[in-house]
Design an enzyme around this catalytic site. Sequence first.
Site, PDB file in Angstrom:
ATOM      1  N   LYS A   1      25.859  -1.121   7.803  1.00 21.19           N
ATOM      2  CA  LYS A   1      25.021  -0.414   7.696  1.00 21.19           C
ATOM      3  C   LYS A   1      24.007  -0.661   6.807  1.00 21.19           C
ATOM      4  O   LYS A   1      24.746  -1.371   5.667  1.00 21.19           O
ATOM      5  CB  LYS A   1      24.255   0.159   8.967  1.00 21.19           C
ATOM      6  CG  LYS A   1      24.849   0.299   9.915  1.00 21.19           C
ATOM      7  CD  LYS A   1      24.634   1.176  11.227  1.00 21.19           C
ATOM      8  CE  LYS A   1      25.310   0.621  12.684  1.00 21.19           C
ATOM      9  NZ  LYS A   1      24.159   1.706  14.150  1.00 21.19           N
TER      10      LYS A   1
ATOM     11  N   GLY B   1      24.496   5.272  17.313  1.00 20.45           N
ATOM     12  CA  GLY B   1      24.071   6.144  17.449  1.00 20.45           C
ATOM     13  C   GLY B   1      23.865   7.411  17.006  1.00 20.45           C
ATOM     14  O   GLY B   1      22.944   8.929  17.234  1.00 20.45           O
TER      15      GLY B   1
END
Length: 277
Positions: A33, A195
């Site tokens: 990411k 997440g």
Amino acid sequence: MSTWGKYLAYGPDPAVVESYKYPKKYLIGGNWKCNGTKESVAKLVKTLNSAGPIPPWVEVVVGVPAIHIGDVLKTIRKDISVAAQDCSATGYGAFTGELAAPMLADFGVSWVILGHSERRTNQKESSELVATKTKAALDAGLSVMVCVGETLEEREAGKIDAVVLDDHMGALKGKFSDVEWAKIAIAYEPVWAIGTGKTASPEQAQDVHASIRGWLAANVSPAVAAATRIQYGGSMKGANAPGLLAKPDIDGGLIGGASLKAEFITGIAAAAPEPSL
């Protein structure tokens, strides 16, 4: 000649041996990411490089922020491939700020992650755009991890099939040949498990993976359905990887936070069970 017969016949060449012995490897992808400084990326590469062996039945790829791709390509161990986290739907031209798939291929990148839920949400990427980007990537010679998955609200409303199969997978229908499908993996990532620390149970993940494989069989071909690797992408880590990877339709993972740690290799890649021959 059978697959095993070819394996024996070509035994002197280790690369050929491996390709025939494990024709469908688990695909363990890491999505870094928007993380990393030059210093932290160098440290992470050093950690992964020294994390121990990767089983021969596992393929490992790391999705790297564009600015760090060059350094990682130069320093990462040879049995880990590098992916970009996105590419444009267009080629070269007057597209300021875009990153064309041919640029990535020319630079030495072999994979690209497309359609991640964060881009579908934050950049408002449609499934049609993801399909167009996938075609551009394939035309440039890249392999693609196409991300699909539902939100918690969509799951609770009974819309998993409408979102994952009809919309996300549906946009891919009729766009690619069987040869092109050989370079596509599908990453099922329930948005509610990304997440958040929540993970779909192995049974929940298996149910959706089986539905995706069924969609491929019905809308592409049974051969493509059998060969396509379907990854699980919702908070997979060392602790839950064995249970997930043991399921028959889970062919790997697309890992976020845990891909920034040694457990990406030692606890996830190493947890993939050896396929029966």
